[in-house]
Design a protein around this motif. Sequence first.
Motif, PDB file in Angstrom:
ATOM      1  N   GLY A   1       4.904  16.744   0.185  1.00 48.61           N
ATOM      2  CA  GLY A   1       5.359  15.537  -1.193  1.00 48.61           C
ATOM      3  C   GLY A   1       5.821  14.021  -0.855  1.00 48.61           C
ATOM      4  O   GLY A   1       6.370  13.690  -1.427  1.00 48.61           O
ATOM      5  N   SER A   2       6.005  13.186   0.448  1.00 41.77           N
ATOM      6  CA  SER A   2       5.483  12.459   0.193  1.00 41.77           C
ATOM      7  C   SER A   2       4.532  11.378   1.171  1.00 41.77           C
ATOM      8  O   SER A   2       3.254  12.015   0.970  1.00 41.77           O
ATOM      9  CB  SER A   2       6.916  11.945   1.515  1.00 41.77           C
ATOM     10  OG  SER A   2       7.015  12.604   2.375  1.00 41.77           O
TER      11      SER A   2
ATOM     12  N   GLY B   1       0.583  -1.123  -0.374  1.00 45.40           N
ATOM     13  CA  GLY B   1       0.231   0.227   0.381  1.00 45.40           C
ATOM     14  C   GLY B   1       0.562   0.798  -0.612  1.00 45.40           C
ATOM     15  O   GLY B   1       1.949   1.369   0.354  1.00 45.40           O
ATOM     16  N   PHE B   2       0.278   2.387   0.034  1.00 47.98           N
ATOM     17  CA  PHE B   2       0.654   3.614  -0.356  1.00 47.98           C
ATOM     18  C   PHE B   2      -0.125   4.743  -0.428  1.00 47.98           C
ATOM     19  O   PHE B   2      -1.278   4.701  -0.430  1.00 47.98           O
ATOM     20  CB  PHE B   2       1.337   4.325  -1.659  1.00 47.98           C
ATOM     21  CG  PHE B   2       2.126   5.610  -1.455  1.00 47.98           C
ATOM     22  CD1 PHE B   2       3.460   5.683  -0.594  1.00 47.98           C
ATOM     23  CD2 PHE B   2       1.956   6.651  -1.930  1.00 47.98           C
ATOM     24  CE1 PHE B   2       4.007   6.878  -1.373  1.00 47.98           C
ATOM     25  CE2 PHE B   2       2.250   8.343  -2.267  1.00 47.98           C
ATOM     26  CZ  PHE B   2       3.666   7.971  -1.613  1.00 47.98           C
ATOM     27  N   THR B   3      -0.130   5.445   1.377  1.00 46.28           N
ATOM     28  CA  THR B   3      -0.573   6.264   1.463  1.00 46.28           C
ATOM     29  C   THR B   3      -0.674   7.751   1.930  1.00 46.28           C
ATOM     30  O   THR B   3       0.784   8.069   2.386  1.00 46.28           O
ATOM     31  CB  THR B   3      -1.114   6.183   3.205  1.00 46.28           C
ATOM     32  OG1 THR B   3      -2.722   4.826   3.260  1.00 46.28           O
ATOM     33  CG2 THR B   3      -1.930   7.206   3.276  1.00 46.28           C
TER      34      THR B   3
ATOM     35  N   ASP C   1       7.028  11.847  -6.141  1.00 45.11           N
ATOM     36  CA  ASP C   1       7.531  11.550  -7.981  1.00 45.11           C
ATOM     37  C   ASP C   1       8.435  10.040  -8.395  1.00 45.11           C
ATOM     38  O   ASP C   1       8.616   9.647  -9.633  1.00 45.11           O
ATOM     39  CB  ASP C   1       8.664  13.026  -7.765  1.00 45.11           C
ATOM     40  CG  ASP C   1       9.922  12.671  -6.777  1.00 45.11           C
ATOM     41  OD1 ASP C   1       9.453  11.670  -6.002  1.00 45.11           O
ATOM     42  OD2 ASP C   1      11.095  13.521  -7.151  1.00 45.11           O
ATOM     43  N   GLN C   2       8.652   9.685  -6.715  1.00 39.19           N
ATOM     44  CA  GLN C   2       8.781   8.284  -6.937  1.00 39.19           C
ATOM     45  C   GLN C   2       8.148   7.082  -6.948  1.00 39.19           C
ATOM     46  O   GLN C   2       8.722   6.153  -6.581  1.00 39.19           O
ATOM     47  CB  GLN C   2      10.279   7.621  -6.109  1.00 39.19           C
ATOM     48  CG  GLN C   2      11.002   9.386  -6.405  1.00 39.19           C
ATOM     49  CD  GLN C   2      12.668   9.035  -4.724  1.00 39.19           C
ATOM     50  OE1 GLN C   2      12.416   8.246  -3.297  1.00 39.19           O
ATOM     51  NE2 GLN C   2      13.672   7.822  -5.521  1.00 39.19           N
TER      52      GLN C   2
ATOM     53  N   GLU D   1       8.425  -1.761  -8.949  1.00 42.74           N
ATOM     54  CA  GLU D   1       9.136  -3.420  -9.207  1.00 42.74           C
ATOM     55  C   GLU D   1       8.853  -4.052  -7.497  1.00 42.74           C
ATOM     56  O   GLU D   1       8.685  -4.596  -7.484  1.00 42.74           O
ATOM     57  CB  GLU D   1      10.967  -1.648  -8.221  1.00 42.74           C
ATOM     58  CG  GLU D   1      11.555  -0.880  -9.193  1.00 42.74           C
ATOM     59  CD  GLU D   1      12.361  -0.029  -8.934  1.00 42.74           C
ATOM     60  OE1 GLU D   1      12.644  -0.321  -7.533  1.00 42.74           O
ATOM     61  OE2 GLU D   1      13.522   1.019  -9.489  1.00 42.74           O
ATOM     62  N   LEU D   2       8.236  -3.289  -6.164  1.00 50.10           N
ATOM     63  CA  LEU D   2       8.139  -3.515  -5.685  1.00 50.10           C
ATOM     64  C   LEU D   2       6.769  -5.449  -6.098  1.00 50.10           C
ATOM     65  O   LEU D   2       7.159  -5.983  -5.381  1.00 50.10           O
ATOM     66  CB  LEU D   2       7.100  -3.326  -4.010  1.00 50.10           C
ATOM     67  CG  LEU D   2       7.858  -2.536  -3.835  1.00 50.10           C
ATOM     68  CD1 LEU D   2       6.520  -1.257  -2.403  1.00 50.10           C
ATOM     69  CD2 LEU D   2       9.436  -3.274  -2.744  1.00 50.10           C
ATOM     70  N   VAL D   3       6.069  -4.304  -6.849  1.00 48.50           N
ATOM     71  CA  VAL D   3       4.854  -5.830  -6.766  1.00 48.50           C
ATOM     72  C   VAL D   3       5.851  -6.456  -8.116  1.00 48.50           C
ATOM     73  O   VAL D   3       5.637  -8.011  -7.936  1.00 48.50           O
ATOM     74  CB  VAL D   3       3.701  -5.138  -8.185  1.00 48.50           C
ATOM     75  CG1 VAL D   3       3.146  -5.962  -8.366  1.00 48.50           C
ATOM     76  CG2 VAL D   3       3.246  -4.313  -6.469  1.00 48.50           C
TER      77      VAL D   3
END
Length: 373
Positions: free
Chosen positions: A331-332, A324-326, A348-349, A356-358
């Motif tokens: 900006g992060s 997940g990404f929250t 931005d990354q 890459e993780l997936v």
Amino acid sequence: MSLNPVRPWRNIYRRKSRQIMVGNVPVGGDAPISVQTMTNTDSSDVRATLDQILRCVDVGADIVRVSTPDESSTRALREVCRESPVPIVADIHFHYKRAIEAAEAGAACLRINPGNIGDASRVREVVKAAKDHGCSIRIGVNAGSLEKHLLEKYGEPCPEAMVESGLDHIKLLEDNDFHEFKISVKASDVFLAAAAYQGLAEATDAPIHLGITEAGGLVSGTVKSAIGLGNLLWMGIGDTLRVSLSADPVEEVKVGFEILKSLGLRTRGVQIISCPSCARQGFDVIKTVEALEQRLEHIKQPMSLSIIGCVVNGPGEALMTDMGFTGGGAGSGMVYLAGKQSHKLSNDQMIEHIVELVEKRAAELDAAQDAAE
């Protein structure tokens, strides 16, 4: 079967049906619900037809139907069947001889519409060809092409007429000692189709092929199909399905899988859980999800990914997904792995890093699967 001992309210108990084979794909019984689509190329163009089949297989198609309206298409079907990585169903209308030619050409299944294939003697000839060449048959009843005597009896296409049509043709096949068949009762009207399928499910143990026929374009047809097919699948009805869209057949396969994935009946690829976005979002959720859907289309291993714009629901959703990404601030945001906070990452990354993780996780799952075989 979708069974969850921890959360029984998620359980789906599939109707008990007998199993047949469509080529090497089992249909019915305890087999996974298979996803089918249909080519829209000129069937006599072998290369174009095979290219489209391969594109559909790449996104998960288990079975592909090919229309065979004339002798040139049944001649081409021989090479199509030989080169296709999945079983081919020959679509037959009006001309019973095309069914015989398709069986001889190597079709795994013959789809015949009882309302327009001809009299009982012609159906018997088709049955003989199917027996001789190891084909299964799909009885395809359609509200738009019911037999004249049923329309006179009932006054209009209705669930009772469609079920009666299907049972009449089941009897004809069984009277010819043929039992390798599945059946559909399709209509473009969701209510009519759903009621007909419910009646059919109670009347026979034959495998059932689901479809809302002529559902419409990509958006409207997806919604219509999800409502009709989703409710039937939720009731445990259906052994194979096709989503009928005025769109690229690849999209039909994608939608079919998404319907099954949403009910826990099939798993394939990355399931993205994402918010609709609002003023609290820490990054552009919509563009991010759009990019990730495209970049992760090639992943076949099942896994879940939450993409949430802010901390209101982000951490909670991440608890229930593989990754997940929250969104946060400045900006992060936070990357989650297996439900736990892992590391901060700049917006931005984010896309490259998540891909890459997936991909890394998919490679690990592939390796573990290969080692277990």
